[in-house]
Design an enzyme around this catalytic site. Structure first.
Site, PDB file in Angstrom:
ATOM      1  N   LYS A   1       0.110  14.525  -7.238  1.00 25.30           N
ATOM      2  CA  LYS A   1      -0.713  15.608  -7.775  1.00 25.30           C
ATOM      3  C   LYS A   1      -0.185  16.106  -9.119  1.00 25.30           C
ATOM      4  CE  LYS A   1      -2.283  20.124  -6.404  1.00 25.30           C
ATOM      5  NZ  LYS A   1      -2.141  21.142  -5.401  1.00 25.30           N
TER       6      LYS A   1
ATOM      7  N   HIS B   1       2.055   4.575  -6.497  1.00 28.42           N
ATOM      8  CA  HIS B   1       1.796   5.818  -5.760  1.00 28.42           C
ATOM      9  C   HIS B   1       1.387   6.935  -6.716  1.00 28.42           C
ATOM     10  CE1 HIS B   1       2.214   8.934  -2.742  1.00 28.42           C
ATOM     11  NE2 HIS B   1       2.480   8.013  -1.838  1.00 28.42           N
TER      12      HIS B   1
ATOM     13  N   GLU C   1      -3.074   5.715 -15.352  1.00 30.71           N
ATOM     14  CA  GLU C   1      -4.116   5.974 -14.351  1.00 30.71           C
ATOM     15  C   GLU C   1      -4.180   7.460 -13.989  1.00 30.71           C
ATOM     16  OE1 GLU C   1      -5.583   5.256  -9.752  1.00 30.71           O
ATOM     17  OE2 GLU C   1      -3.645   4.427 -10.339  1.00 30.71           O
TER      18      GLU C   1
ATOM     19  N   GLY D   1       1.459  24.094  -4.960  1.00 31.54           N
ATOM     20  CA  GLY D   1       0.259  24.913  -4.769  1.00 31.54           C
ATOM     21  C   GLY D   1       0.068  25.349  -3.332  1.00 31.54           C
TER      22      GLY D   1
ATOM     23  N   ASP E   1       8.124  18.243   1.123  1.00 30.87           N
ATOM     24  CA  ASP E   1       7.066  18.951   1.847  1.00 30.87           C
ATOM     25  C   ASP E   1       7.652  19.721   3.022  1.00 30.87           C
ATOM     26  OD1 ASP E   1       4.837  19.506   3.627  1.00 30.87           O
ATOM     27  OD2 ASP E   1       3.689  18.066   2.444  1.00 30.87           O
TER      28      ASP E   1
ATOM     29  N   ASP F   1       8.625  14.119  -3.792  1.00 32.26           N
ATOM     30  CA  ASP F   1       7.673  15.020  -3.140  1.00 32.26           C
ATOM     31  C   ASP F   1       8.379  15.599  -1.918  1.00 32.26           C
ATOM     32  OD1 ASP F   1       5.589  16.292  -1.887  1.00 32.26           O
ATOM     33  OD2 ASP F   1       4.344  14.519  -1.600  1.00 32.26           O
TER      34      ASP F   1
END
Length: 419
Positions: A319, A316, A44, A161, A111, A109
């Site tokens: 990016k 899930h 996907e 990014g 953050d 991930d």
């Protein structure tokens, strides 16, 4: 570097997908050598288009078909999902419940917003060189544990990014892990526990697990620069009270009395550390209960904070590498672990600066390119820009996976030959 204007994205993205995006090696990565039939076709992809239009369950017959679609719709963002039981673009035609995710890379991930309680230099989406050290520590701690403790081999670390980092663990066996196994791995890698209302988020007791000892050894290398100099966590009574709240009560009063006599955070930390180390020095430590509160402080301020839901769920999305961040214009580039300490998020090329570099080299490049095929010309295009070293890191990662795959196939054929 050319300033980035989000309004310019509709003009810049077609150039990016036509001349800069590394379609060839990207297709090799997600095809995994074509060993499993239809692996790429069952993957996907989702796209965020202009005005936040979000399109899920996209899939493609080949990397070339994906490339044509990217150049047709020029998405603002690309997300990668799982490999499904059926082609995602046909999910509406499949009997309800039959369409299920089968495999996916184990992803992390990390953050910067999850560290707002321990950084004073910035908050929310803002980052600076002082707090970026937290991302360096996160990569070092998690990567060491993946390799040495969990036996993982193929890890792709990527700058998001904007304000974080992502990790893609691509080993064949790991891609087949169940959600329960993924959750167990994240649990193993988690030491900071509790929400905003929890004061003390790290609790260490004996016997101390080797993972904790090794993590402390990594954090120690960066603790002074990040916490004592960068965030000045013992610089004033207000800030040192937050640290003392994490220390056992029987040491608090003495430290509170001695701290004002010390010059700065570094000296106060030496005092605190020395006092707690004395409680751990074998039988001679007297009646003092061994305390690891200095380790707990270091880990609470610096240890990686993972989002378990991102890692646990097969469905899930995360990016994609080489996606452009629509707010900063920076490209989501792979990290070179050999030069991790030198990585500067503010030096990562933006889509504007890359297009400007193409324009600057334009006339020479066009003359040289006469008669070359489109993929060859495009390879030369990104090689003439500051994106080149990042694409090379990605190529080296994919080449290493391909070498390992060939080695495994040879090993299997040798084993079969023995019977």
């Amino acid at each position: 570097m050319a300033p980035f204007e989000p309004a310019a994205l509709p003009e810049l993205l077609p150039v990016f997908y036509r001349r800069l995006f590394p379609h060839g090696v990207y297709g090799r990565w997600l095809g995994y050598g074509g060993v499993v039939k239809n692996y790429f076709q069952l993957r996907e992809f989702s796209f965020t288009l202009r005005d936040d239009v979000y399109v899920r369950f996209q899939s493609f017959g080949s990397p070339q078909e994906l490339e044509r679609e990217l150049q047709r719709i020029n998405p603002y963002k690309i997300d990668i999902g799982a490999v499904y039981s059926h082609r995602p673009n046909q999910h509406n035609t499949v009997h309800l419940g039959a369409f299920q995710p089968q495999e996916k890379e184990l992803v992390f991930d990390i953050d910067m917003t999850d560290y707002d309680d321990v950084r004073t230099c910035c908050s929310s989406a803002e980052i600076c060189s002082k707090c970026w050290t937290l991302m360096t520590i996160a990569v070092r701690v998690i990567d060491r544990a993946l390799v040495e403790d969990l036996g993982v081999r193929h890890r792709l670390w990527v700058y998001s990014g904007r304000r974080g980092v992502h990790c893609w663990v691509c080993d064949d066996a790991v891609r087949r892990w169940s959600p329960a196994l993924r959750a167990a791995a994240v649990e193993y890698l988690t030491l900071v526990k509790g929400g905003a209302e929890t004061v003390k988020k790290v609790n260490i007791s004996e016997p101390i697990h080797p993972f904790i000892r090794r993590s402390v050894a990594v954090v120690e290398k960066y603790f002074e620069a990040f916490a004592l100099l960068g965030q000045d966590i013992l610089g004033s009574p207000e800030s040192w009270e937050k640290v003392l709240a994490l220390i056992p009560e029987d040491h608090r009063e003495a430290l509170r009395g001695e701290f004002p006599r010390k010059r700065d955070s570094v000296q106060r930390w030496e005092l605190l550390r020395g006092r707690l180390e004395r409680t751990r020095r074998g039988p001679g430590a007297g009646k003092a209960v061994p305390s690891f509160a200095d380790w707990e402080v270091m880990l609470q301020f610096c240890f990686p904070r993972l989002d378990i839901n991102v890692s646990k769920g097969l469905g899930h999305l995360l990016k994609s590498p080489f996606s452009v961040h629509p707010k900063t214009g920076r490209v989501s580039v792979p990290l070179d672990l050999q030069r991790l300490d030198q990585f500067d998020p503010f030096a990562v090329p933006t889509i504007s600066s890359l297009c400007q570099e193409l324009d600057a080299g334009g006339a020479d490049g066009e003359r040289e390119d006469g008669g070359e095929t489109e993929p060859k010309r495009r390879a030369r295009d990104y090689k003439r820009t500051s994106l080149a070293p990042y694409v090379r890191v990605f190529e080296q990662f994919v080449e290493e996976m391909e070498r390992a795959r060939r080695g495994e196939l040879l090993r299997r054929s040798d084993l079969e030959g023995e019977f």
